[in-house]
Design a protein around this motif. Structure first.
Motif, PDB file in Angstrom:
ATOM      1  N   ASP A   1      15.122 -18.550-113.417  1.00  0.00           N
ATOM      2  CA  ASP A   1      14.796 -19.258-114.665  1.00  0.00           C
ATOM      3  C   ASP A   1      14.101 -18.285-115.634  1.00  0.00           C
ATOM      4  OD1 ASP A   1      14.502 -21.427-116.399  1.00  0.00           O
ATOM      5  OD2 ASP A   1      12.654 -22.154-115.457  1.00  0.00           O
TER       6      ASP A   1
ATOM      7  N   SER B   1      11.748 -37.395-125.587  1.00  0.00           N
ATOM      8  CA  SER B   1      12.967 -36.582-125.479  1.00  0.00           C
ATOM      9  C   SER B   1      13.945 -36.816-126.632  1.00  0.00           C
ATOM     10  CB  SER B   1      13.688 -36.870-124.163  1.00  0.00           C
ATOM     11  OG  SER B   1      12.842 -36.605-123.070  1.00  0.00           O
TER      12      SER B   1
ATOM     13  N   PRO C   1      12.478 -26.136-122.343  1.00  0.00           N
ATOM     14  CA  PRO C   1      12.912 -26.856-121.135  1.00  0.00           C
ATOM     15  C   PRO C   1      14.170 -27.713-121.326  1.00  0.00           C
ATOM     16  CG  PRO C   1      10.546 -27.021-121.377  1.00  0.00           C
ATOM     17  CD  PRO C   1      11.067 -26.398-122.638  1.00  0.00           C
ATOM     18  N   ASP C   2      14.265 -28.431-122.437  1.00  0.00           N
ATOM     19  CA  ASP C   2      15.413 -29.335-122.572  1.00  0.00           C
ATOM     20  C   ASP C   2      16.712 -28.589-122.840  1.00  0.00           C
ATOM     21  OD1 ASP C   2      13.698 -31.321-121.999  1.00  0.00           O
ATOM     22  OD2 ASP C   2      13.908 -32.419-123.875  1.00  0.00           O
TER      23      ASP C   2
ATOM     24  N   ASP D   1       9.415 -30.304-126.700  1.00  0.00           N
ATOM     25  CA  ASP D   1       8.618 -29.880-125.546  1.00  0.00           C
ATOM     26  C   ASP D   1       8.693 -28.371-125.287  1.00  0.00           C
ATOM     27  OD1 ASP D   1      11.170 -30.069-124.678  1.00  0.00           O
ATOM     28  OD2 ASP D   1      10.786 -31.430-123.007  1.00  0.00           O
TER      29      ASP D   1
ATOM     30  N   PHE E   1       2.507 -24.354-114.600  1.00  0.00           N
ATOM     31  CA  PHE E   1       3.902 -24.549-114.992  1.00  0.00           C
ATOM     32  C   PHE E   1       4.757 -23.621-114.140  1.00  0.00           C
ATOM     33  CE2 PHE E   1       7.538 -24.540-117.961  1.00  0.00           C
ATOM     34  CZ  PHE E   1       7.592 -25.886-118.284  1.00  0.00           C
TER      35      PHE E   1
ATOM     36  N   GLY F   1      15.628 -33.972-122.087  1.00  0.00           N
ATOM     37  CA  GLY F   1      14.885 -34.418-120.914  1.00  0.00           C
ATOM     38  C   GLY F   1      15.730 -34.550-119.664  1.00  0.00           C
TER      39      GLY F   1
HETATM   40  N1  FO1 Z   1       8.269 -30.104-114.616  1.00  0.00           N
HETATM   41  C1  FO1 Z   1       7.316 -30.315-113.699  1.00  0.00           C
HETATM   42  O1  FO1 Z   1       7.021 -31.468-113.368  1.00  0.00           O
HETATM   43  N2  FO1 Z   1       6.616 -29.256-113.151  1.00  0.00           N
HETATM   44  C2  FO1 Z   1       6.893 -27.971-113.461  1.00  0.00           C
HETATM   45  O2  FO1 Z   1       6.243 -27.054-112.973  1.00  0.00           O
HETATM   46  C3  FO1 Z   1       7.969 -27.736-114.409  1.00  0.00           C
HETATM   47  C4  FO1 Z   1       8.367 -26.452-114.746  1.00  0.00           C
HETATM   48  C5  FO1 Z   1       9.476 -26.265-115.583  1.00  0.00           C
HETATM   49  C6  FO1 Z   1       9.946 -24.990-115.855  1.00  0.00           C
HETATM   50  C7  FO1 Z   1      11.041 -24.814-116.675  1.00  0.00           C
HETATM   51  C8  FO1 Z   1      11.675 -25.931-117.254  1.00  0.00           C
HETATM   52  O3  FO1 Z   1      12.755 -25.751-118.031  1.00  0.00           O
HETATM   53  C9  FO1 Z   1      11.219 -27.207-116.999  1.00  0.00           C
HETATM   54  C10 FO1 Z   1      10.115 -27.401-116.155  1.00  0.00           C
HETATM   55  N3  FO1 Z   1       9.665 -28.677-115.882  1.00  0.00           N
HETATM   56  C11 FO1 Z   1       8.636 -28.852-114.968  1.00  0.00           C
HETATM   57  C12 FO1 Z   1      10.264 -29.849-116.513  1.00  0.00           C
HETATM   58  C13 FO1 Z   1       9.598 -30.198-117.852  1.00  0.00           C
HETATM   59  O4  FO1 Z   1       8.229 -30.245-117.776  1.00  0.00           O
HETATM   60  C14 FO1 Z   1       9.892 -31.604-118.390  1.00  0.00           C
HETATM   61  O5  FO1 Z   1      10.421 -32.447-117.440  1.00  0.00           O
HETATM   62  C15 FO1 Z   1      10.734 -31.556-119.582  1.00  0.00           C
HETATM   63  O6  FO1 Z   1      10.110 -30.802-120.589  1.00  0.00           O
HETATM   64  C16 FO1 Z   1      10.969 -32.968-120.104  1.00  0.00           C
HETATM   65  O7  FO1 Z   1      12.058 -32.910-120.817  1.00  0.00           O
END
Ligand code: FO1
Length: 306
Positions: A92, A197, A45-46, A34, A86, A8
């Motif tokens: 990325d 997380s 994402p993490d 996640d 998203f 996270g």
């Molecule tokens: N967080 C958002 O608030 N909005 C997004 O559009 C978004 C896109 C995104 C793309 C790639 C990535 O690696 C992470 C992204 N996140 C985005 C963060 C994610 O949703 C979360 O904060 C994590 O999954 C929590 O660990």
């Protein structure tokens, strides 16, 4: 050897501080709950936040994605895609394309993460908690949705009645995870959201057992300061799981295996309550507003030996 359990956007500052001061082997176990398939790509994402954070590519303001990234791909698919809530940046996207191709060629997430870490010249070992599918879902008003749908699509605004980790009962730890817990001189849990997380890692059966058996110091850095999560939806999730949003509630959540907790100066009045749970409590300034503070806190955590 140091082992970190992380995940996270709340975790990355301490992780960067640790990365810059730890010279010995550091194993970084990352949340996979996640992960999501969107636009036909496999997105983790993490793991990406960890890789971008440690290679100095992370957009630190947002806490995710690559700094200075453009969003042309997203713009061009917006009309036709139902998934454009998203936000995938163009640079990325390269990571997701690469990961998806490697996956389609039969590599597992551990192998893929190793390749990506090499591409980004990460000096420490990043490991997914599991190569099996674990999906964190949110239960809200009788609806069940992926964590990303709750957090990004619905902007974290819905009520939460429960959080689930689908698939966790049958999930096995990925290569190297149990060994890195068994052989660690110190285990550090970063200040990520405990439920979304860190939970999907520490509640994998074999990981939970290994953590409980381990004789090393297991130090948690609090993601809660003065009864508020530093960032993200941890508060709502904590309440749904029946925990008080406080460092005392946090200690109850982790009490099965942590030996030490680092809390903020402003929470000193809860020290006694935490110590009743036999946890060594270190009171520090844990808010990291810049690089110096990340390094300062990392040093303080590394100095905890007794
Ligand atoms: N967080 C958002 O608030 N909005 C997004 O559009 C978004 C896109 C995104 C793309 C790639 C990535 O690696 C992470 C992204 N996140 C985005 C963060 C994610 O949703 C979360 O904060 C994590 O999954 C929590 O660990």
């Amino acid at each position: 050897m140091i082992t970190i359990i992380t995940g996270g956007t709340g975790s990355i500052k301490l992780l960067r501080g640790l990365d810059s001061i730890v010279n010995e082997n550091m194993n970084i176990i990352v949340n996979v709950g996640d992960n999501i398939n969107l636009f036909g790509y496999y997105i983790c994402p993490d793991i990406d936040t960890t890789i971008y954070g440690l290679s100095n590519r992370l957009d630190v303001e947002r806490g995710w994605g690559i700094k200075g990234d453009t969003f042309n791909f997203l713009e061009s698919i917006k009309e036709d895609s139902k998934e454009s809530w998203f936000q995938i940046g163009d640079k990325d996207l390269e990571t997701h394309v690469k990961r998806t191709n490697l996956k389609n060629n039969g590599l597992n997430l551990s192998e893929i993460t190793k390749r990506l870490s090499e591409d980004f010249k990460i000096r420490h070992r990043i490991m997914p908690a599991s190569n099996d599918k674990i999906e964190t879902t949110i239960i809200s008003n009788d609806d069940e949705m992926h964590l990303q749908e709750f957090w990004v699509k619905n902007k974290g605004k819905l009520d939460i009645s429960d959080v689930k980790y689908k698939g966790i009962d049958n999930a096995k730890p990925a290569e190297g995870v149990i060994k890195s817990i068994k052989e660690a001189d110190k285990i550090i849990i970063t200040p990520g959201n405990p439920i979304s997380s860190i939970g999907p890692t520490i509640f994998i059966k074999e990981i939970k057992k290994a953590l409980q058996k381990s004789r090393s110091k297991k130090i948690l850095v609090s993601p809660i300061i003065h009864k508020k999560p530093v960032s993200g939806p941890a508060g709502k999730m904590f309440t749904a799981k029946g925990y008080d949003i406080s460092v005392t509630g946090l200690t109850k959540y982790y009490k099965d295996f942590i030996t030490d907790i680092v809390i903020d100066n402003t929470d000193i009045d809860e020290k006694k309550e935490i110590e009743k749970m036999q946890k060594i409590t270190h009171v520090r300034n844990i808010l990291m507003r810049n690089k110096q503070e990340e390094v300062r806190l990392a040093k303080e955590v590394m100095n905890i030996t007794k």
